[in-house]
Scaffold this active site. Sequence first.
Site, PDB file in Angstrom:
ATOM      1  N   THR A  73       0.798  -1.225   0.000  1.00  0.00           N
ATOM      2  CA  THR A  73       0.000   0.000   0.000  1.00  0.00           C
ATOM      3  C   THR A  73       0.835   1.283   0.000  1.00  0.00           C
ATOM      4  O   THR A  73       0.558   2.216  -0.750  1.00  0.00           O
ATOM      5  CB  THR A  73      -0.930  -0.006   1.226  1.00  0.00           C
ATOM      6  N   ASP A 156      -4.007   5.927   7.099  1.00  0.00           N
ATOM      7  CA  ASP A 156      -3.102   7.081   7.215  1.00  0.00           C
ATOM      8  C   ASP A 156      -2.061   7.080   6.100  1.00  0.00           C
ATOM      9  O   ASP A 156      -1.793   8.110   5.478  1.00  0.00           O
ATOM     10  CB  ASP A 156      -2.458   7.143   8.614  1.00  0.00           C
ATOM     11  N   ARG A 157      -1.440   5.925   5.825  1.00  0.00           N
ATOM     12  CA  ARG A 157      -0.337   5.918   4.854  1.00  0.00           C
ATOM     13  C   ARG A 157      -0.798   6.307   3.454  1.00  0.00           C
ATOM     14  O   ARG A 157      -0.045   6.920   2.695  1.00  0.00           O
ATOM     15  CB  ARG A 157       0.381   4.569   4.835  1.00  0.00           C
ATOM     16  N   ASP A 286      -9.435  -3.361  -0.120  1.00  0.00           N
ATOM     17  CA  ASP A 286      -8.261  -4.048   0.409  1.00  0.00           C
ATOM     18  C   ASP A 286      -8.608  -4.861   1.654  1.00  0.00           C
ATOM     19  O   ASP A 286      -8.238  -6.035   1.765  1.00  0.00           O
ATOM     20  CB  ASP A 286      -7.181  -3.022   0.747  1.00  0.00           C
ATOM     21  N   HIS A 290      -8.349  -8.905   1.975  1.00  0.00           N
ATOM     22  CA  HIS A 290      -7.556  -9.611   2.989  1.00  0.00           C
ATOM     23  C   HIS A 290      -8.421 -10.537   3.836  1.00  0.00           C
ATOM     24  O   HIS A 290      -8.006 -11.631   4.198  1.00  0.00           O
ATOM     25  CB  HIS A 290      -6.870  -8.605   3.925  1.00  0.00           C
ATOM     26  N   ASP A 331      -3.319   1.181  -5.663  1.00  0.00           N
ATOM     27  CA  ASP A 331      -1.959   1.119  -5.118  1.00  0.00           C
ATOM     28  C   ASP A 331      -1.279  -0.213  -5.420  1.00  0.00           C
ATOM     29  O   ASP A 331      -0.075  -0.336  -5.352  1.00  0.00           O
ATOM     30  CB  ASP A 331      -1.994   1.392  -3.611  1.00  0.00           C
TER      31      ASP A 331
END
Length: 540
Positions: A73, A156-157, A286, A290, A331
């Site tokens: 990511t 956040d990232r 995402d 997962h 991403d």
Amino acid sequence: MRKLLFAAAAALFASQALAQAPTPPRLLVVFSIDQFSANLFDEYRPQFTAGLARLASGTVFRNGYQAHAMTETCPGHSTLLTGDHPARTGIITNIWVDQSVARADKSVYCAEDETQPGTSSTNYKVSPKHLLVPTMGELMKRRWPASRNVAVSGKDRAAVMMSGHVADQRWYWNGKAFTTDLANAPVPQVVPRFQAALAAALAQPRPALESPPYCQGKARPVTMEGSGKAVGNGQFGRAAGDLTAFRASPEIDGSTLALAAGLVDEMKLGRGPAPDLLSISLSATDYVGHAYGTEGEEMCLQLLELDREVGDFLALLDSRGIDYAVALAADHGGKDVPERERLAGVGDAVRVDPALSPGTMGKKLVAKLGLQGPGLLGDSPFGDIEVDRRLSAADQKRLLDAAVAAYRAHPEVEAVFTAQQLAAIPVATTPPETWSVIQRSRASYYPGRSGDFLVVLKKDVTPIANTSGSVATHGSAWDYDRRVPILFWRAGMPSATIEHSADTVDIMPTLARLIGLPLQPGSVDGHCLGDVPGVQCTGR
Ligand SMILES: [Zn+2]
């Protein structure tokens, strides 16, 4: 007299030509759909009827690539609006080892400031400091000081990597609420109202979604190896207060978009004196991938809900009369659980041998060589691995040689590259689908940050051995994780599906051309995509 008439006619033509040249949009909306593989886009494109159908009616690069090997990511988001590969952004993975940091935990998170006392890679202070290049929003603010750079995400990232070092607003889900790391930015009034409404909604249970026939056709339980849990037939019913279930469901994308819409209205984005940039990274795809894999009823419901939610958001922009353009990418891609892939005929799909984890491998080699300590440090059974620096230089070399040989000898390993090997080759500039495995790995290499060696697993090896948490993932050097859709849309844009490849680093220089943002020649890895109508790639 005739001359004058000609001159007048020429001036008229010139003014008509100017009038016909498209004016730059006032707002750029850049969507990242986390883990939205080109395989999923191709499969679901005929099912979309709302927002994603609209965006797919513009310019579609169905063979977009996150060109690098470590398809996670943080690196993926770092390519989207910098125009650079991770080899230049410095964002090589989500988490890397830095043995020089003064914390017991020698891991560093991509979007943190590890110099803050009392922090760890899991309890961190959010920061863009590891991103080594400016983002498009930063360059827009340098060119037009009144331009606003705003990011909203479930992670956040993602928000940090899309907005960078100078942002006006940046909001993301932190596991409990939408929050920000921008201590000095005034909090828009809409944010506390939104937070209160979301908290009230989360305190209530959520009924299961109704499954349309296409998704019902995918509703079959499949049992996971090891944990024995079943996935494949879920509809996102949620107990009151279950924040984990909220995060792995379409609800979080709806919330992210609702907050983005609130910021558009309160900040009057796209209606100021300069063009604005709104980055929206939608994380649920995402988390659903997962938690449940990509080919069950869960992903089907997620993508159809996402289509509807994006449609509602675009309708809001329309209703405000904003002149906006949209880019959409991902991403990284993803793949399904091996248990269901085998049923679908991918016979060699397996879960990784736990012996490949750096902890297990390090322990074994340390014992064999008569050394002390963990030996190897790394986050997962693939990617960057480092040798313990507390060993003598001679022992580090012995251990490195033994580890490289042991990984290379394992039947689930495709290749192992040392830092020296990667440093010796340039980052490729050829089309990303032609890149060799070492070229993909080179684009994920940054000296001093990358490990001593990098492990690439074979195709169809899922790097999750224990299925009690996540059951499926991404991160590999293979095209199911690298290939992503890249879409451009603006009102009135003619429809085109383009087969030749594009790279996610091409998005930023293309959008820069669209809004007339000058870039220094050669300052980014990507190239302007001339197939996008309204984008003039040559000339000033
Ligand atoms: Zn991701």
